[in-house]
Design a protein around this motif. Structure first.
Motif, PDB file in Angstrom:
ATOM      1  N   ALA A   1      37.523  39.223  18.841  1.00  0.00           N
ATOM      2  CA  ALA A   1      36.893  38.974  20.145  1.00  0.00           C
ATOM      3  C   ALA A   1      37.517  37.755  20.818  1.00  0.00           C
ATOM      4  N   VAL A   2      37.835  36.732  20.062  1.00  0.00           N
ATOM      5  CA  VAL A   2      38.462  35.523  20.608  1.00  0.00           C
ATOM      6  C   VAL A   2      39.874  35.854  21.098  1.00  0.00           C
ATOM      7  N   ARG A   3      40.614  36.641  20.319  1.00  0.00           N
ATOM      8  CA  ARG A   3      41.967  37.052  20.736  1.00  0.00           C
ATOM      9  C   ARG A   3      41.903  37.835  22.037  1.00  0.00           C
ATOM     10  N   TYR A   4      40.964  38.741  22.119  1.00  0.00           N
ATOM     11  CA  TYR A   4      40.820  39.569  23.316  1.00  0.00           C
ATOM     12  C   TYR A   4      40.396  38.715  24.513  1.00  0.00           C
ATOM     13  N   ALA A   5      39.464  37.785  24.300  1.00  0.00           N
ATOM     14  CA  ALA A   5      39.005  36.903  25.389  1.00  0.00           C
ATOM     15  C   ALA A   5      40.148  36.029  25.897  1.00  0.00           C
ATOM     16  N   ALA A   6      40.970  35.500  24.990  1.00  0.00           N
ATOM     17  CA  ALA A   6      42.116  34.676  25.394  1.00  0.00           C
ATOM     18  C   ALA A   6      43.101  35.506  26.209  1.00  0.00           C
ATOM     19  N   LEU A   7      43.324  36.747  25.794  1.00  0.00           N
ATOM     20  CA  LEU A   7      44.245  37.628  26.512  1.00  0.00           C
ATOM     21  C   LEU A   7      43.698  37.984  27.899  1.00  0.00           C
TER      22      LEU A   7
ATOM     23  N   ALA B   1      46.641  33.065  23.441  1.00  0.00           N
ATOM     24  CA  ALA B   1      46.669  34.492  23.099  1.00  0.00           C
ATOM     25  C   ALA B   1      47.871  34.812  22.221  1.00  0.00           C
ATOM     26  N   LEU B   2      48.998  34.206  22.524  1.00  0.00           N
ATOM     27  CA  LEU B   2      50.212  34.422  21.735  1.00  0.00           C
ATOM     28  C   LEU B   2      50.038  33.912  20.307  1.00  0.00           C
ATOM     29  N   VAL B   3      49.541  32.693  20.164  1.00  0.00           N
ATOM     30  CA  VAL B   3      49.340  32.113  18.831  1.00  0.00           C
ATOM     31  C   VAL B   3      48.335  32.945  18.033  1.00  0.00           C
ATOM     32  N   LEU B   4      47.232  33.303  18.657  1.00  0.00           N
ATOM     33  CA  LEU B   4      46.215  34.095  17.955  1.00  0.00           C
ATOM     34  C   LEU B   4      46.757  35.459  17.547  1.00  0.00           C
ATOM     35  N   GLU B   5      47.551  36.064  18.398  1.00  0.00           N
ATOM     36  CA  GLU B   5      48.151  37.364  18.063  1.00  0.00           C
ATOM     37  C   GLU B   5      49.138  37.213  16.911  1.00  0.00           C
ATOM     38  N   ALA B   6      49.956  36.162  16.938  1.00  0.00           N
ATOM     39  CA  ALA B   6      50.942  35.943  15.884  1.00  0.00           C
ATOM     40  C   ALA B   6      50.258  35.660  14.549  1.00  0.00           C
ATOM     41  N   VAL B   7      49.200  34.848  14.580  1.00  0.00           N
ATOM     42  CA  VAL B   7      48.470  34.498  13.357  1.00  0.00           C
ATOM     43  C   VAL B   7      47.790  35.730  12.765  1.00  0.00           C
ATOM     44  N   SER B   8      47.353  36.630  13.618  1.00  0.00           N
ATOM     45  CA  SER B   8      46.658  37.833  13.142  1.00  0.00           C
ATOM     46  C   SER B   8      47.617  38.882  12.598  1.00  0.00           C
ATOM     47  N   GLY B   9      48.888  38.649  12.710  1.00  0.00           N
ATOM     48  CA  GLY B   9      49.870  39.591  12.203  1.00  0.00           C
ATOM     49  C   GLY B   9      50.582  40.361  13.291  1.00  0.00           C
ATOM     50  N   GLY B  10      50.052  40.337  14.500  1.00  0.00           N
ATOM     51  CA  GLY B  10      50.719  40.971  15.638  1.00  0.00           C
ATOM     52  C   GLY B  10      50.974  42.447  15.475  1.00  0.00           C
ATOM     53  N   GLY B  11      50.155  43.127  14.700  1.00  0.00           N
ATOM     54  CA  GLY B  11      50.381  44.536  14.435  1.00  0.00           C
ATOM     55  C   GLY B  11      49.942  45.473  15.539  1.00  0.00           C
TER      56      GLY B  11
ATOM     57  N   LEU C   1      52.319  41.539  20.625  1.00  0.00           N
ATOM     58  CA  LEU C   1      53.081  40.307  20.397  1.00  0.00           C
ATOM     59  C   LEU C   1      54.316  40.206  21.299  1.00  0.00           C
ATOM     60  N   VAL C   2      55.098  41.255  21.394  1.00  0.00           N
ATOM     61  CA  VAL C   2      56.330  41.208  22.196  1.00  0.00           C
ATOM     62  C   VAL C   2      56.024  40.951  23.669  1.00  0.00           C
ATOM     63  N   PRO C   3      55.087  41.691  24.290  1.00  0.00           N
ATOM     64  CA  PRO C   3      54.802  41.366  25.694  1.00  0.00           C
ATOM     65  C   PRO C   3      54.179  39.983  25.873  1.00  0.00           C
TER      66      PRO C   3
ATOM     67  N   LEU D   1      47.395  43.783  27.039  1.00  0.00           N
ATOM     68  CA  LEU D   1      45.997  44.261  27.048  1.00  0.00           C
ATOM     69  C   LEU D   1      45.925  45.734  26.682  1.00  0.00           C
ATOM     70  N   ALA D   2      46.804  46.529  27.238  1.00  0.00           N
ATOM     71  CA  ALA D   2      46.823  47.966  26.928  1.00  0.00           C
ATOM     72  C   ALA D   2      47.151  48.197  25.455  1.00  0.00           C
ATOM     73  N   ALA D   3      48.057  47.388  24.920  1.00  0.00           N
ATOM     74  CA  ALA D   3      48.429  47.515  23.508  1.00  0.00           C
ATOM     75  C   ALA D   3      47.269  47.141  22.591  1.00  0.00           C
ATOM     76  N   ARG D   4      46.456  46.214  23.029  1.00  0.00           N
ATOM     77  CA  ARG D   4      45.292  45.792  22.237  1.00  0.00           C
ATOM     78  C   ARG D   4      44.221  46.874  22.235  1.00  0.00           C
ATOM     79  N   GLY D   5      44.259  47.718  23.286  1.00  0.00           N
ATOM     80  CA  GLY D   5      43.314  48.832  23.367  1.00  0.00           C
ATOM     81  C   GLY D   5      41.968  48.378  23.623  1.00  0.00           C
TER      82      GLY D   5
END
Length: 163
Positions: A3-9, A72-82, A86-88, A159-163
């Motif tokens: 939820a925090v990753r999504y809110a930051a994005l 958002a970038l840091v949180l995505e990278a820390v979460s594994g960016g799967g 991450l790229v966008p 955002l679209a990639a996060r679904g």
């Protein structure tokens, strides 16, 4: 954590969109409108705009876009960016930081020089002041508008990639 990753994005996308829209508005409305004005009007209008824009709402968007995109970038990278975001996010962060660098190296010094010219009624040659300011400022603004639009588009992609 998701939820925090999504809110930051979401915050990154909103603030970047606001800044992109602001720069776009200058590119397609404000500066073309001023182009038809006399030299003193252009100098005075931009001097006033440059003072008025330095407020908390502008800074929230301008600085917030970098902070929220970086977060958002840091949180995505820390979460594994799967999730494919991450790229966008990297692209958005780079594009926005480059736009900030352009602003710091070109637009802000031009704004400062315009302020240092003094009150418009005391400027001996307003045409020279305008020439030194307008062309370079407009060109840099178009580039930073494009960079911010790219950053915004990449954030939408993330955002679209996060679904």
């Amino acid at each position: 954590m998701a939820a925090v990753r999504y809110a930051a994005l979401i915050a990154a996308t909103i603030t970047t969109g606001l800044v992109s829209g602001l720069f776009y508005g200058f590119s397609v409305g404000v500066m073309p409108g001023l182009r038809a004005s006399d030299d003193r009007t252009v100098v005075e209008a931009m001097q006033r705009i440059n003072v008025a824009i330095l407020n908390g709402w502008f800074l929230l968007g301008y600085v917030g876009a970098a902070v929220f995109t970086g977060l958002a970038l840091v949180l995505e990278a820390v979460s594994g960016g799967g999730g494919g975001a991450l790229v966008p996010l990297v692209g958005a962060f780079v594009a926005y930081v480059v736009a900030m660098g352009l602003t710091a190296r070109v637009n802000i010094p031009l704004n400062d020089a315009l302020a240092q010219a003094g009150p418009v009624e005391r400027i001996a040659d307003p045409a020279a002041v305008r020439r030194a300011f307008e062309g370079p400022w407009v060109r840099a603004n178009v580039v930073r508008t494009l960079l911010c639009a790219v950053a915004f588009g990449l954030l939408v992609w993330a955002l679209a990639a996060r679904g």
